[in-house]
Write a protein that holds these residues in place. Structure first.
Motif, short mmCIF file in Angstrom:
data_model
loop_
_atom_site.label_atom_id
_atom_site.label_comp_id
_atom_site.label_asym_id
_atom_site.label_seq_id
_atom_site.Cartn_x
_atom_site.Cartn_y
_atom_site.Cartn_z
N LEU A 14 13.01 8.57 16.20
CA LEU A 14 12.83 7.09 15.80
C LEU A 14 14.15 6.39 16.03
O LEU A 14 14.05 5.09 16.25
CB LEU A 14 12.42 6.87 14.28
CG LEU A 14 10.97 7.43 14.04
CD1 LEU A 14 10.75 7.24 12.67
CD2 LEU A 14 10.04 6.22 14.68
N ASP A 15 15.15 7.03 15.88
CA ASP A 15 16.62 6.13 16.11
C ASP A 15 17.67 6.75 16.75
O ASP A 15 18.81 6.62 16.65
CB ASP A 15 17.19 6.06 14.36
CG ASP A 15 17.21 7.52 13.74
OD1 ASP A 15 17.01 8.47 14.40
OD2 ASP A 15 17.47 7.17 12.52
N MET A 16 17.03 7.94 17.68
CA MET A 16 18.09 8.56 18.48
C MET A 16 17.54 8.95 19.74
O MET A 16 16.41 9.33 19.68
CB MET A 16 18.71 9.60 17.72
CG MET A 16 19.76 10.60 18.57
SD MET A 16 19.22 12.04 19.41
CE MET A 16 18.47 13.05 18.39
N VAL A 17 18.29 8.97 20.68
CA VAL A 17 17.76 9.23 21.80
C VAL A 17 18.95 9.99 22.79
O VAL A 17 20.04 10.04 22.55
CB VAL A 17 17.51 8.31 22.96
CG1 VAL A 17 16.10 7.38 22.42
CG2 VAL A 17 18.59 7.27 23.42
N VAL A 18 18.55 10.89 23.85
CA VAL A 18 19.64 11.74 24.46
C VAL A 18 19.13 11.24 25.80
O VAL A 18 18.20 11.52 26.44
CB VAL A 18 19.64 13.28 24.12
CG1 VAL A 18 20.69 13.97 25.20
CG2 VAL A 18 20.15 13.62 22.83
N PRO A 31 18.48 1.19 17.30
CA PRO A 31 17.47 0.58 16.51
C PRO A 31 16.08 1.20 16.88
O PRO A 31 15.81 1.42 18.09
CB PRO A 31 17.61 -0.86 17.14
CG PRO A 31 18.91 -1.24 17.69
CD PRO A 31 18.93 0.11 18.47
N THR A 32 15.25 1.33 15.72
CA THR A 32 13.96 1.73 15.80
C THR A 32 12.92 1.10 17.03
O THR A 32 12.37 1.59 17.87
CB THR A 32 13.25 1.75 14.76
OG1 THR A 32 12.93 0.50 13.94
CG2 THR A 32 13.86 2.72 13.81
N SER A 33 13.25 -0.09 17.13
CA SER A 33 12.52 -1.03 18.08
C SER A 33 13.05 -0.54 19.52
O SER A 33 12.08 -0.71 20.75
CB SER A 33 12.72 -2.38 17.93
OG SER A 33 14.25 -2.81 18.05
N VAL A 34 14.17 -0.26 19.72
CA VAL A 34 14.59 0.35 21.05
C VAL A 34 13.94 1.45 21.45
O VAL A 34 13.48 1.66 22.65
CB VAL A 34 16.15 0.23 21.07
CG1 VAL A 34 16.65 0.84 22.54
CG2 VAL A 34 16.65 -1.17 20.92
N LEU A 87 23.12 -1.48 12.88
CA LEU A 87 21.54 -1.10 13.52
C LEU A 87 20.46 -1.64 12.39
O LEU A 87 19.59 -1.87 12.95
CB LEU A 87 21.85 0.58 13.56
CG LEU A 87 22.52 1.11 14.66
CD1 LEU A 87 22.07 2.34 14.93
CD2 LEU A 87 21.85 0.30 16.00
N ALA A 88 20.92 -1.31 11.16
CA ALA A 88 19.79 -1.78 10.01
C ALA A 88 19.22 -3.33 10.39
O ALA A 88 18.04 -3.62 10.41
CB ALA A 88 20.10 -1.58 8.88
N ILE A 89 20.27 -4.22 10.74
CA ILE A 89 19.96 -5.47 10.89
C ILE A 89 19.14 -5.81 12.15
O ILE A 89 18.15 -6.46 12.06
CB ILE A 89 21.30 -6.31 10.81
CG1 ILE A 89 21.92 -6.50 9.44
CG2 ILE A 89 20.88 -7.70 11.21
CD1 ILE A 89 23.40 -6.98 9.41
N LEU A 90 19.59 -4.82 13.23
CA LEU A 90 18.86 -5.15 14.42
C LEU A 90 17.34 -4.65 14.19
O LEU A 90 16.76 -4.69 15.15
CB LEU A 90 19.51 -4.59 15.49
CG LEU A 90 20.97 -5.23 15.89
CD1 LEU A 90 21.72 -4.65 16.95
CD2 LEU A 90 20.42 -6.72 16.55
N ASN A 91 17.30 -3.55 13.39
CA ASN A 91 15.95 -3.00 13.29
C ASN A 91 14.87 -4.13 12.53
O ASN A 91 13.85 -3.99 12.89
CB ASN A 91 15.64 -2.02 12.17
CG ASN A 91 16.35 -0.62 12.69
OD1 ASN A 91 16.23 -0.34 13.74
ND2 ASN A 91 16.81 0.18 11.73
N VAL A 92 15.47 -5.08 12.03
CA VAL A 92 14.54 -5.99 11.25
C VAL A 92 14.63 -7.54 11.87
O VAL A 92 13.46 -8.37 11.70
CB VAL A 92 14.60 -6.24 9.92
CG1 VAL A 92 14.37 -4.87 9.13
CG2 VAL A 92 16.21 -6.54 9.50
N LEU A 93 15.88 -7.88 12.53
CA LEU A 93 15.90 -9.15 13.19
C LEU A 93 16.25 -9.20 14.71
O LEU A 93 17.19 -8.49 15.10
CB LEU A 93 16.79 -9.81 12.34
CG LEU A 93 16.80 -10.02 11.06
CD1 LEU A 93 18.14 -10.85 10.47
CD2 LEU A 93 15.53 -11.26 10.95
N SER A 94 15.71 -9.91 15.32
CA SER A 94 16.04 -10.01 16.95
C SER A 94 17.17 -10.78 16.97
O SER A 94 17.76 -11.44 15.98
CB SER A 94 15.04 -10.59 17.74
OG SER A 94 14.76 -12.20 17.36
#
Length: 202
Positions: A14-18, A31-34, A87-94
């Motif tokens: 949800l919040d990490m990629v490799v 961010p989760t949206s990403v 990151l938390a802010i970018l999770n909820v706001l564009s």
């Protein structure tokens, strides 16, 4: 600094990629949206990144656009806003909504993010107001606010509406406040009409 990564996605949560680039797997917090917008594991992915270095850790943060990357840099430059809160802010706001909230002085918008209380939200709007207000009034994208790049050719509908209202004599903060709660998917002309109607009622 690692500016961006382009390679094969070998893990995703949800919040990490490799991402595997040149035989090296880079772990990136996002961010989760990403994460949700990236392809399935095995697909090709590209992220703009920012590296955070501390005495005990080196962490990469990843974003879908340069606007998100710039926004993250601006947010984490505010005293009390660390990478996790950014990151938390970018999770909820564009990025555009962040710029509008700052310009309008709407600190309550930031309290929707985990870890952001009223005092920190007020500090964010206060410290970033001058940076984003000028850019919005000139119709620039958030990525240009930091002084990088040229004005956006089209820009978001809300930014265009703010630029139009500013040309009518309204201040950047008045214009931003008037359009902040409007639907950005509406045509620019409709946003301007609704904003003018709202301001006329005050």
């Amino acid at each position: 600094m690692i500016y961006c990564l382009n390679g094969k996605l070998i893990k995703k949560t949800l919040d990490m990629v490799v991402i595997s680039c040149g035989g090296v797997g880079y772990q990136v917090l996002v961010p989760t949206s990403v994460a949700a917008a990236l392809p399935a594991v095995g697909g090709e992915a590209m992220l703009y990144t920012m590296m955070n270095v501390t005495e005990t850790d080196v962490t990469l943060f990843g974003f879908a656009t340069e606007e998100q990357q710039t926004c993250f840099k601006m947010l984490t430059a505010v005293s009390g806003v660390g990478p996790k809160v950014g990151l938390a802010i970018l999770n909820v706001l564009s990025p555009e909504r962040i710029a509008l909230a700052v310009s309008a002085g709407d600190h309550k918008a930031f309290t929707a993010a985990n870890g952001v209380g009223p005092k920190l939200a007020q500090r964010i709007t206060l410290e970033l107001k001058d940076k984003v207000g000028k850019g919005l009034a000139e119709g620039l994208s958030l990525g240009d606010v930091g002084g990088m790049g040229a004005p956006a050719a089209a820009g978001g509908a809300l930014s265009q509406a703010i630029a139009a209202l500013a040309s009518l004599g309204y201040s950047a903060s008045e214009a931003a406040a008037a359009v902040a709660k409007l639907d950005e998917s509406l045509p620019v002309e409709e946003i301007i009409k609704l904003a003018l109607r709202g301001m006329a009622r005050r």
